[in-house]
Motif scaffolding. Sequence first.
Motif, PDB file in Angstrom:
ATOM      1  N   GLU A  33       0.854  -1.178   0.000  1.00 41.24           N
ATOM      2  CA  GLU A  33       0.000   0.000   0.000  1.00 41.24           C
ATOM      3  C   GLU A  33       0.895   1.236   0.000  1.00 41.24           C
ATOM      4  O   GLU A  33       1.386   1.658   1.045  1.00 41.24           O
ATOM      5  CB  GLU A  33      -0.929  -0.017   1.216  1.00 41.24           C
ATOM      6  N   THR A  34       1.130   1.778  -1.178  1.00 43.14           N
ATOM      7  CA  THR A  34       1.949   2.989  -1.292  1.00 43.14           C
ATOM      8  C   THR A  34       1.104   4.089  -1.908  1.00 43.14           C
ATOM      9  O   THR A  34       0.119   3.825  -2.599  1.00 43.14           O
ATOM     10  CB  THR A  34       3.189   2.753  -2.163  1.00 43.14           C
ATOM     11  N   GLU A  35       1.493   5.315  -1.664  1.00 45.62           N
ATOM     12  CA  GLU A  35       0.757   6.462  -2.181  1.00 45.62           C
ATOM     13  C   GLU A  35       1.687   7.278  -3.073  1.00 45.62           C
ATOM     14  O   GLU A  35       2.905   7.302  -2.892  1.00 45.62           O
ATOM     15  CB  GLU A  35       0.265   7.322  -1.002  1.00 45.62           C
ATOM     16  N   ARG A  36       1.109   7.958  -4.089  1.00 46.78           N
ATOM     17  CA  ARG A  36       1.881   8.834  -4.966  1.00 46.78           C
ATOM     18  C   ARG A  36       2.175  10.160  -4.266  1.00 46.78           C
ATOM     19  O   ARG A  36       1.378  10.637  -3.472  1.00 46.78           O
ATOM     20  CB  ARG A  36       1.125   9.102  -6.262  1.00 46.78           C
ATOM     21  N   VAL A  37       3.304  10.738  -4.626  1.00 53.23           N
ATOM     22  CA  VAL A  37       3.688  12.017  -4.021  1.00 53.23           C
ATOM     23  C   VAL A  37       2.623  13.077  -4.277  1.00 53.23           C
ATOM     24  O   VAL A  37       2.284  13.877  -3.384  1.00 53.23           O
ATOM     25  CB  VAL A  37       5.053  12.491  -4.580  1.00 53.23           C
ATOM     26  N   LYS A  38       2.091  13.097  -5.507  1.00 55.33           N
ATOM     27  CA  LYS A  38       1.135  14.156  -5.862  1.00 55.33           C
ATOM     28  C   LYS A  38      -0.159  14.081  -5.044  1.00 55.33           C
ATOM     29  O   LYS A  38      -0.911  15.060  -4.959  1.00 55.33           O
ATOM     30  CB  LYS A  38       0.829  14.093  -7.349  1.00 55.33           C
ATOM     31  N   ASN A  39      -0.405  12.913  -4.439  1.00 60.27           N
ATOM     32  CA  ASN A  39      -1.631  12.762  -3.647  1.00 60.27           C
ATOM     33  C   ASN A  39      -1.421  13.103  -2.176  1.00 60.27           C
ATOM     34  O   ASN A  39      -2.354  13.012  -1.375  1.00 60.27           O
ATOM     35  CB  ASN A  39      -2.153  11.334  -3.768  1.00 60.27           C
ATOM     36  N   ILE A  40      -0.190  13.434  -1.803  1.00 59.46           N
ATOM     37  CA  ILE A  40       0.106  13.739  -0.403  1.00 59.46           C
ATOM     38  C   ILE A  40      -0.116  15.227  -0.137  1.00 59.46           C
ATOM     39  O   ILE A  40       0.394  16.085  -0.865  1.00 59.46           O
ATOM     40  CB  ILE A  40       1.558  13.363  -0.057  1.00 59.46           C
ATOM     41  N   ASP A  41      -0.868  15.524   0.898  1.00 61.29           N
ATOM     42  CA  ASP A  41      -1.089  16.910   1.323  1.00 61.29           C
ATOM     43  C   ASP A  41       0.116  17.314   2.181  1.00 61.29           C
ATOM     44  O   ASP A  41       0.140  17.073   3.395  1.00 61.29           O
ATOM     45  CB  ASP A  41      -2.388  17.003   2.113  1.00 61.29           C
ATOM     46  N   LEU A  42       1.121  17.902   1.552  1.00 67.28           N
ATOM     47  CA  LEU A  42       2.382  18.184   2.242  1.00 67.28           C
ATOM     48  C   LEU A  42       2.203  19.066   3.476  1.00 67.28           C
ATOM     49  O   LEU A  42       2.840  18.819   4.509  1.00 67.28           O
ATOM     50  CB  LEU A  42       3.387  18.799   1.263  1.00 67.28           C
ATOM     51  N   PRO A  43       1.350  20.113   3.432  1.00 67.03           N
ATOM     52  CA  PRO A  43       1.181  20.930   4.646  1.00 67.03           C
ATOM     53  C   PRO A  43       0.634  20.137   5.837  1.00 67.03           C
ATOM     54  O   PRO A  43       0.809  20.541   6.993  1.00 67.03           O
ATOM     55  CB  PRO A  43       0.195  22.016   4.209  1.00 67.03           C
ATOM     56  N   ALA A  44      -0.010  18.997   5.551  1.00 68.75           N
ATOM     57  CA  ALA A  44      -0.602  18.209   6.634  1.00 68.75           C
ATOM     58  C   ALA A  44       0.397  17.247   7.269  1.00 68.75           C
ATOM     59  O   ALA A  44       0.109  16.623   8.287  1.00 68.75           O
ATOM     60  CB  ALA A  44      -1.803  17.421   6.100  1.00 68.75           C
ATOM     61  N   VAL A  45       1.589  17.108   6.687  1.00 71.50           N
ATOM     62  CA  VAL A  45       2.579  16.153   7.204  1.00 71.50           C
ATOM     63  C   VAL A  45       3.240  16.739   8.448  1.00 71.50           C
ATOM     64  O   VAL A  45       3.775  17.845   8.428  1.00 71.50           O
ATOM     65  CB  VAL A  45       3.654  15.829   6.136  1.00 71.50           C
ATOM     66  N   GLU A  46       3.205  15.988   9.524  1.00 67.15           N
ATOM     67  CA  GLU A  46       3.795  16.429  10.781  1.00 67.15           C
ATOM     68  C   GLU A  46       5.078  15.685  11.116  1.00 67.15           C
ATOM     69  O   GLU A  46       5.905  16.177  11.890  1.00 67.15           O
ATOM     70  CB  GLU A  46       2.783  16.247  11.927  1.00 67.15           C
ATOM     71  N   ARG A  47       5.220  14.462  10.544  1.00 63.03           N
ATOM     72  CA  ARG A  47       6.420  13.683  10.828  1.00 63.03           C
ATOM     73  C   ARG A  47       6.882  12.999   9.539  1.00 63.03           C
ATOM     74  O   ARG A  47       6.084  12.366   8.846  1.00 63.03           O
ATOM     75  CB  ARG A  47       6.151  12.651  11.918  1.00 63.03           C
ATOM     76  N   LEU A  48       8.166  13.167   9.235  1.00 64.51           N
ATOM     77  CA  LEU A  48       8.765  12.576   8.027  1.00 64.51           C
ATOM     78  C   LEU A  48       9.806  11.552   8.461  1.00 64.51           C
ATOM     79  O   LEU A  48      10.757  11.876   9.173  1.00 64.51           O
ATOM     80  CB  LEU A  48       9.422  13.665   7.176  1.00 64.51           C
TER      81      LEU A  48
END
Length: 892
Positions: free
Chosen positions: A53-68
Motif C-alpha cells: 500500500e503505497t501512495e503517490r507524491v502528488k496525492n500527499i497533502d504536504l502541509p498536513a505532514v507532521e512527521r517525516l
Amino acid sequence: MDVITTHINADFDSLASMLAAKRLYPQAVLVFPGSQERNLRDFFIHSTFYVFETERVKNIDLPAVERLILVDTRQPGRIGKFAQLAKRPGVEVHIYDHHPASPEDLRGTVEYIREVGATVTILAQILKERKIPLTPEEATVMAVGLYEDTGSFTFSSTTAEDLAAAGFLLSQGANLNMVSNLITRELTPEQIALLNELIQTATRYNVKGLEVVIAQASADRYVGDFALLVHKLKDMENINVLFALAQMGDRVYLVARSRIEEVNVGEIAALFGGGGHATAASATIKEMNLPQVEEKLLSYLEGRVNPVRRARDLMSFPVKTVEAKETIERAGELLTRYNINVLPVMEDGKVAGLISRQIVEKAAFHGFPDSPVHDYMTSEFATVHPRTALSKIQELIVGNNQRFLPVTEKKKLVGAITRTDLLRWLHASTSREPRALVEKDFSSAEPRKKGILQLMEERLPFEVLGLLKTIGGKAKELGFQAYAVGGFVRDLILRYKNYDIDVVVEGDGICLARALAQEKKGELKVHKKFGTATLIFPQGYRLDVATARLEYYDHPAALPRVEHSSIKLDLYRRDFSVNALAIHLHPDHYGELIDFFGAQKDLKERSIRALHNLSFVEDPTRIFRALRFEQRFGFQIAKHTHMLMENAVRLELFGRLSGKRLFRELVLSLSEDKPFAVIKRMGDYGLLKFFHPKLQIDRPMENLFQRLDGVFSWFNLLFTGEKYERWLVAFLGMVDSLGEKEIEELLKRLSLPEKFRANFLQRRRMTIQVVLRLAHSTPRKRSDLYFVLHPLPPDFLLYAMGKTETEDVKKAISLYFTGLKRTRVSLGGKDLRRMGYKPGPIYAEILQSLLRARLDGKLQNHQEEVEYVLRRFNQRAESIQRRGGGPRLVPT
C-alpha cells in the motif's frame, strides 16, 4: 500525517527499510519520492504474494505532514519534494540510514545511523529489541534488501550486525528460495551488450600507487540495472577499485565500487552530485559527455585518493651495512664509497646499532681508526616494521631526531628510511600546485641565433613574406613579441613546401589575431581556453596564433593543461627538438632563427630527439608522430629517444588513450606518402596490439601495400580531380587479413560511430564480392560493368585494385575510372516533361535505359537520345496521354 519515504531510484534496501519502518510507525503512509530501479519495478509488477500500500507524491497533502521518516538516505538532494518539507519548522524528521556522513546531510530529531551493510539491518535490530513480529512475507522482502545491499554478504562493507539481522529475519520465516530468485536475474541483450562494452573499454590507471579501473559504455536509451553489470565486471576481473561510466541518452551514469580503504568512492561520487558508501556509490551526471566525465574523474582521483603510506612505501633497499667487528677505518671507506651518512651495524645477522659519518670521522681524528665499530656505535635506536604507518615514522625521525630508521621484519633488516626520504615524500605530498614536467633548467640557456632572411625570401611566396612582416609589425604596435614556430620553420629549413603558419606571441595571442583579422579581412576562430586563434585568409593561407604557453599533465596520457609562458618554455613543451625552432618576426629582429635545444644540429644529422624524458609518458601519441617524421623525412630516431619510446610502450600507456585520439593519430599516419612504412614501424615498436591483438605485419600485407602504392601513383596521374580518402584505402589494406568480427572490434576501439562502422563493413563486404565476381567473369557489356562498380566509393575501388592480383579485374576497374564513370546522359527530367511524360517512376527507368545505351555506345548525342526514348517508351507515353497525363508526342 506521518510519511515514510526513501531516496529516488529506490532499490530493495529502500523498500525493505520502508517496510520495516512501517512496523515501527503503523499509521504512516509509504511514499516513493520518485522512480525506482528496474528490478524493484519488475518486482511490483510480478509480485503476487504481497500487496504494498503505497501512495503517490502528488496525492500527499504536504502541509498536513507532521512527521517525516527517512530511510536509507539523509541527503536532501535525493528525496525530491520532501526536501523542503524536511526543513520546514514544526516537522519532526526521523532518520534511519547506513551511509557515511556528508556536509549536506539533514539532521533529525530522531536518528539511527550506523555504517553497516544495509539500512534494513538497523531497523531489523530495533524490531528484534522491541519484540515486534514480522510475517514471513515481510521478512522475505527485508531479507532481499539485506542480501542485495551486502552482495550476499560478500561486500567489504558487510558487518557482523548484518549477519545477525539475517538470522533474525530467518527466524521470522524469510524464504531464502524467494530471496535467491529475486536477486538472481537474467541479463537482457541490451545489458549483455553494455557489459561487453565495459569489459572492452576497462582501462587500468595507476593513481598514487593504487590501481584504479575505469570502464565506459554507451546506449541510445536507458538500460536498467547498470549497478548489477558493474558488480559482475568487478567480480569477473577481480577489480579492487572500479568506476563505470555509461552514457544513456543525455545523461552519464556513474557507478563505483571499492574494496580498499584508500579509495572512498562515496566521497568521489558526491563530487558529481551523487552519494553512497566508501565501498559502493553512484551518481547521475547531466550536461557532460563521457570524455568530460572521465577527465574530471581522473582529476578528482588525483586529489582525493590518499594511500595509507607505510614504511615499505618509503624505505630503501638493499641496505649497505658494516659488521660490528670491522674497524672504524673500514666503516669510513664504506660511507665514502657509497656516499651515505649512516651504516647499520650488524651482529649475528641482526641490527646491533648505528654508526654515522660524523662519529667515524671524529674517532679517526682522535687516533682510533683501527678500533672496532662496536665500540662507538649507537646502540639505543628505534626500528619499524614494513607495515608501520607514516605518522609513526614521522614521530621517530622528527620527534626523536633519529635521522636513520632501520626497517626490520622478524628481526631481519629489510630496508631503511632516512630523514631525506621522509622530507622528499612530505614535500611531494603537500605540494598541490600544478607543475610542468620539466627535466632541465634552461634559465641560463641562451639560444643559438642565425639570420635566415635570405632563405625565407628564396623559399616563401611574396604573399607569405608580406603576411609575416605584417604579423611582426602589428605585434610591435601592441607591445608584443611574435615568432613563427614549429613545422613551418622546420620545413622551411628542410626546403619542404608548407605554408600553414604557426605563430607564438609573448603577450596576448588572441588580441593579435583579432587585429590581423580586421586588417587582412581573414576569417577568425577563437579558442579562449587555450589562448589560441585560427585565421583563414582570402588567399587560402592558414594562420594559427597562440599565446606563449607551457603545458603540464595531471597524469600520464592526460590532455594537457595550459599556462602562459615565454617563447623558451613554449618551445620546450613541444615533442621533438626539430619542432622547437622559432623565427623572430619583430621588425628589429626579423628573420632571426632561434634555437634553444640544438634543433639545427638534429636537422643536419637527420635525427629525431625528444626534448625530455617524460615526453612519451605525458603524451604517448608523440610516438606516432616520431614514426611519421622518421618516414616522411628519412630521419633516424635518436638512441635515447628510441629507449624512451620502448619504455612508454612497455608501460602500456596507450591503453589509457581514448579511441578518438588513437583514431586521429592513425588517420594522420595512414595519410602519409608511405603508409606501410609507418605501419611497419608501429609493428616494430609493438604498437599494433593497442589497435587489435590480432593485427600484425606479414608478407601478404606488405605485398598488398606494394600494389596499393602503384594504384595511388596511377590514380594521381589521371588528374581526374576526384577526391578520395588516402587514409581509408590504407586502412582497408591494414585490416585486410582480419575477419569482420575483429574489424568491428577495432572500429569500436577507435570509438567510431555505429553508422560509420556499419557502412564501412557493408562496403568492404561488397568490395570483396565484386573482386571475386570480376575475377570469375568480367561483364561483356560496359553498362553491366558500370552498374557493378558504381555503388562503391572511389576509396573502396582503389582498395579493390590493390587487393586483386588478376589483371582483368584491374583493367575493368581502370576502364570504369577512365571511361565509364564520367559518362552522362544529356536528357533530364525537364526534357522528359516537355516530351509529355508524366513525372514518376518511369523517369528513373528511362534515364537508366539511356545511360546503359550511352555506356554501350548505342547513342552518341542529344538527338539520338530523344529518338531512343520515343522509340522505346512511346507506347507508355500514349497510355499516359489516354489517361490525361500529357499531350500527344510528335517526333522531331
